[in-house]
Design a protein around this motif. Sequence first.
Motif, PDB file in Angstrom:
ATOM      1  N   LEU B  29       0.820  -1.201   0.000  1.00 29.62           N
ATOM      2  CA  LEU B  29       0.000   0.000   0.000  1.00 29.62           C
ATOM      3  C   LEU B  29       0.862   1.263   0.000  1.00 29.62           C
ATOM      4  CD1 LEU B  29      -3.057   0.535   0.063  1.00 29.62           C
ATOM      5  CD2 LEU B  29      -2.924   0.634   2.542  1.00 29.62           C
ATOM      6  N   LEU B  33       1.285   4.025  -2.995  1.00 25.24           N
ATOM      7  CA  LEU B  33       0.930   5.441  -2.815  1.00 25.24           C
ATOM      8  C   LEU B  33       2.108   6.350  -3.182  1.00 25.24           C
ATOM      9  CD1 LEU B  33      -1.288   5.439   0.416  1.00 25.24           C
ATOM     10  CD2 LEU B  33      -1.989   6.046  -1.910  1.00 25.24           C
ATOM     11  N   HIS B  36       2.336   6.433  -6.882  1.00 20.19           N
ATOM     12  CA  HIS B  36       1.214   7.227  -7.395  1.00 20.19           C
ATOM     13  C   HIS B  36       1.563   8.716  -7.328  1.00 20.19           C
ATOM     14  CE1 HIS B  36      -2.740   8.493  -8.394  1.00 20.19           C
ATOM     15  NE2 HIS B  36      -3.235   8.599  -7.169  1.00 20.19           N
ATOM     16  N   HIS B  37       2.093   9.140  -6.192  1.00 14.16           N
ATOM     17  CA  HIS B  37       2.372  10.565  -6.033  1.00 14.16           C
ATOM     18  C   HIS B  37       3.580  11.016  -6.832  1.00 14.16           C
ATOM     19  CE1 HIS B  37      -0.105   9.843  -2.270  1.00 14.16           C
ATOM     20  NE2 HIS B  37      -0.856  10.387  -3.185  1.00 14.16           N
ATOM     21  N   THR B  61      -8.047   3.999  -5.258  1.00  9.82           N
ATOM     22  CA  THR B  61      -6.981   4.842  -5.791  1.00  9.82           C
ATOM     23  C   THR B  61      -5.991   4.008  -6.609  1.00  9.82           C
ATOM     24  OG1 THR B  61      -7.260   6.218  -3.836  1.00  9.82           O
ATOM     25  CG2 THR B  61      -5.297   6.613  -5.136  1.00  9.82           C
ATOM     26  N   ASN B  64      -7.258   3.863 -10.020  1.00 12.47           N
ATOM     27  CA  ASN B  64      -7.023   5.158 -10.676  1.00 12.47           C
ATOM     28  C   ASN B  64      -5.581   5.241 -11.188  1.00 12.47           C
ATOM     29  OD1 ASN B  64      -9.576   5.691  -9.798  1.00 12.47           O
ATOM     30  ND2 ASN B  64      -8.997   7.181  -8.230  1.00 12.47           N
ATOM     31  N   LEU B  68      -4.094   5.901 -14.994  1.00 10.73           N
ATOM     32  CA  LEU B  68      -3.068   6.896 -15.338  1.00 10.73           C
ATOM     33  C   LEU B  68      -1.888   6.222 -16.028  1.00 10.73           C
ATOM     34  CD1 LEU B  68      -3.151   9.002 -12.052  1.00 10.73           C
ATOM     35  CD2 LEU B  68      -3.788   9.820 -14.344  1.00 10.73           C
TER      36      LEU B  68
END
Lengths: 319, 685
Positions: B29, B33, B36-37, B61, B64, B68
Amino acid sequence: MSVEKMTTFQLEKHVDYIKSLDKKADFDSVVMEHLRMSGAYWGLTAMDMMHSLDDMDGDEIAAWILKCQHDCGGFGGNLGHDPHILYTLNAVQILALFDKLDVADADKIANYISGLQKDDGSFAGDEWGEIDTRFTYAAVNCLSILKRMHTINVQKATDFLVRCRNFDGGFGCTPGGESHAGQIFCCVAALAIMGALHHVDKDLLGWWLCERQVKAGGLNGRPEKLPDVCYSWWVLSSLVILDRAHWINKEKLKDFILNCQDQDRGGISDAPDDAVDVFHTFFGVAGLSLLEYPGIKSIDPAYALPVHVVDRIFFRQKC
Amino acid sequence: MHGRKRIPIGQAADKGKDQTKTNNLKKLLSDFLRNHHERCYSKEALKQNAQLLELNPEVYTAWNYRKLAVRHLFESEIDEAARKLILDEELQLVERALQSNVKSYGAWHHRKWVIDFGLSSLDHEFMLLKMLLKADCRNFHGWNYRRFCVEMKGMTPEKELEYATEKINENFSNYSAWHYRSKLLSPLIKGKENKEDVLNEEYRLVNQAYFTEPDDQSAWFYNTWLLGETKIESGPHVVGSWPEDGSSISVDAQEGSSFVAVNFRTPLDSEHRFESRTLTLVIYFNEEFSDVAATIRSKPELPHLSEVQWRSVSGTEAPSRAWLADIPVQSFAETEYTFFVEVSSPKECQNTPISFKLKYTKRGTSEVSRDQNSRSECYSWPSKKSSSDESQVGMRLELERLTVDPSSAEPGSIKQDPTRYLRRDNWQETVLEEQVDILRELLELEENSKWTLLTLARVLAAHGASRYTDEVLKLYKRLPDIDPDHADYYKAQYSILYVDKITRSPDILQKLWWDVEDRLSAGWLRWNGLSLSDFRSVERLLWVQRLDLSHNQLRTVDGLEAMQLLVALDVSHNKLPNITSLASLRLIPSLQYLNISQNEIGDHQVDATRYSFPSVLTNQMCFSSLSKGNVNAERSWELQAVFGGMNLKVLDIAGNSVASDEIFRETIVRALPQLELLDGEQVKR
Ligand SMILES: [Zn+2]
C-alpha cells in the motif's frame, strides 16, 4: 444463535469497541485503510447516537479531514488517496456532526460535486466516470447540507433516478440495473431531499421492501437472499421515508439486530456469531434508532445523520 | 465484513501469520501510494500495484493509478496491437482481482473502462459472463456488465430474451433474470397486438414457476407487474368534481362584502351550506397530472371566466389528481347561470363537459347576520346518537353483510355509467379468468399459501368487477392470520378497498350518515370505529363538509386535501404519530374545526412524514418564511410548517403526549391567529 444470550443493547461495550478501532493495526484495519473517512463517519455517527461523541476529539478529526481534501475540492478516503464523491459526503457529514461545517469551503466542495454531474443528470463518483445512483445520493445529500443545491440541475438529477426505476418499484445502480435495497435507499433518500418523492410508487415499493423481512426477523437486500444487519438500515430507512415501516414486524427485527451483537467485546456483525465491524455496528445502531430503541438518539432516515444534527443545520441559521 | 465467523474469546488468531500478512499488505500500500504521487509507472511499480489489487481490489486509488499508467504507456505506444497488449494485462488483472472479491465496484469499473477503448474482444467477455453467472446467477455486477457488453455489441432484445429464458428455465427463483425480462419486454408491450402475444407467453412462464417453486418470491413479484400491464384500463378521465355534473347550487352574496354562502344538494339527498369568499371548483382525475387546463363557460356569458387558472391542490409542481379553480363571484348579476367545464389539457383526457346550474342572489346585511349565528355551528359537532362502542361494532358487522349492487350509480361522482371508460376486451377477461382458475387450483394443493391468496386478491381486484369485491375483502381479512409479520400491509389493502366499496354504494353511505334532527347539520359523514388504516376514494367525497373519522387506525390524513369544502374534521382516537402527518390539512383553507385528540403525537422519535411535504428539508422552502417570532426554531418548525396559514378556530389536542408541553401550546396559538378554542378553553392572547 444461542438462546441463552442476553438480548439487551450493550451500549457501553459498543462505545468501547468503536473507541478501540483507531488504535488497531491488524490486517482488517489495513484492508479498510483506503476508506478511513467512511469508517470515521460510521463510528462517529454511532457514537453520537449512543450519546458518546464528546469522548472523541472533534478538533483533531476536523484537522485530519481537511488534510484529506484535494485542490479540486473533493475529499479522499484517507491521506494520500484520491478524491471521491463518497468520501466527500462522509467528510461533510462528520464536520456536521461536530458542528464544524464552517471550517470547510462550501463553495469549493460544491464546485467539485457539481462538476461530476453528467448531461443525463447522473453523477460520476470521480473523474474516472463510474456512474451509480449511490453517487447521486452522495451529491444531493452533501449539497443540501452545504445549502448549495442550486449548483446542480435538480430536475435532471431526478429524471435520471426515475430512469433507474424497475418493474417492482425499486431502483438499481444505473438504468436497467436490478433493484437492490442499498440502491433503493440511495434513490428514495435523494428523491426525498429533492422533494420529489412523488416519483416513488409507495405502495408497490413499500410492499417489496416489507417482503425483505425473512421469517427469522432480519431483513435481506433482494428476494431470496440471506438477512444481514446492514439492511436494517437500507430497507428500514426507505420504509420510514415512505411511511410504510409498520408493514414489517419491528419486534422481530429488533431481536435479530440485538442477536448480532458481540455481547462480550462490543460491536455488531452482519449475522449472528459473525465477526463484528464498524460498518455493521453503525447500521445495527442506526436500525435500532429507527425502531425507537430506548436510549439511542434518533437518526434522520434521509440524511443519515442524527436528527438533532439535521435540525441544527436547517433550523438554526437562516438560509 | 460479510460471512466471516467471530473468533471465540481466548482463541486468538495465529498472530505470527497475521502479522506477516499485515506487514506485506501495508508495504504494498505505501509503495503504491509513493509511486502514485511520484507518477512512477515502471514495470516494477505496476507489478507491485497489481499484487495489491489482487489482495484487496477495493483500494480505488490503486485502480485510478492504473488508468493513469495506461494513459502514460499509450503516449509512447501508438501501435494498436501494442496498445491491445497493454489493455490485455489490465483485463487479466481485473479477472484475478475479481477472484478475490467478485463484488468489487472498482474492479468492474476498471474493466468497463478498458473495454471502452474498443480494442478487446467482446466474445471473450460473454464467455466470462457465462461462467460468472453460472457460478452466481444473482450477481448484479455481472448482470450490469452483461447489459454494458450487449449495448456495446448492439445485440437485439430478442436475443437477450432467449438468454433470460434460458436462465429462468435453469432456476425459477432467479429474480435477476425475471428483472432482466421485465426490462427487455417493457418497450415491446407498448403496442397492443404485440402486448397480447408477449403477455400470454409471460403468463405461461410464471404459471410454470408457481407450480415448480410455489414459495419463491420471484414469480409472484413478476406476476404483480404482469397484472399491472394487463389490468382493464381506463384512459385518463375526470372521476369526480365539485359542483357535480348535473347539480344545482345557489350562491348568496352579502352586499358590500366578499362573503358568500353556497347551498347545494349532496348526493345523499340533503341540503348543504358553506361559507367562503370565493367559489372554488374542484375536478378530480383518475390519474396524476402535472399540468391541467380546462375551459369554463357560462350561459349567460360572464366576463373574466376565460382568465381563470387551474392549480393543483398541493400548490407545488408535483403531479396531482385534484385541480382547483377560483371563480370570481363579484362579476355575477342576480340571475341563473349554467356552467360548463371542459378539460382541454391533457389532450388524451376523455370527457364530456361537466355542467351545473348556479342561482345567484345578493342579500342585504340584515339577512346575513342570521348566517353569522349559524356560522359558529359549523364547527360544533352534533351529539352522537349512539356513541357507545358496542353499537359501533354492531354497525360495522351490519355493513359487512351489505354487498355492493353493481347497477347502482356512484354517489358523489359524475352521474355517468361508471364503466363507460373501461376498455374491457375479451383478451383481458380471458387472461384474468385463467389466472383465477390457476390460482384456485394452487389453493387446492396448499390452501394457506400467502402468495397464492394475495395474488388471487390482486387478480380479482384487477378484474374490476364489483361482484368480486367481497371475496377480495375476505382474502385480505384472512391474510394477517397466515402472515402476521405483514399484517398491517394487508389491513391497509382491506381498508382501501372497504372505503372504495362504501363510497360506491348510496345504501351503505346512507348508514354512515350523521343521524341528527337538525336539517342544517344533516349530511355530516360519520366514519368512526371502522378500523380504517388507510383510504383513497376521496373523489367521491368532494362535497363533504364535516367528517368524523374518529376511533380508527389512521396514521395520516393524506389525500383529504382534495375535500376543499371541509369545515370540520374529527380524527381523534387514531394513530397519528406526529404533527407532520397532518401536513395535507394545511391545503384546506375552509377547515375551522380539528380534533386530533387521543393520538400518538409526541410518542415517536421517528418522524416518517418529515419528507412528504415541501419544507426546508426537501429544499423546497426557505426557512426564513417559516420563522417568525422568538420561538425556538429547532423545536417548532413542523408546527409552523403545518399550522402556519391554517384558519382553525377550534382545535383539540388533548390526549397526546405533546399536549401538556407549554411551549408546544404557545407555538400552536402563535401559528394559528384565528384560534378561539384550544382543548375547549378560550385562547388568551
Ligand atoms: Zn452487511
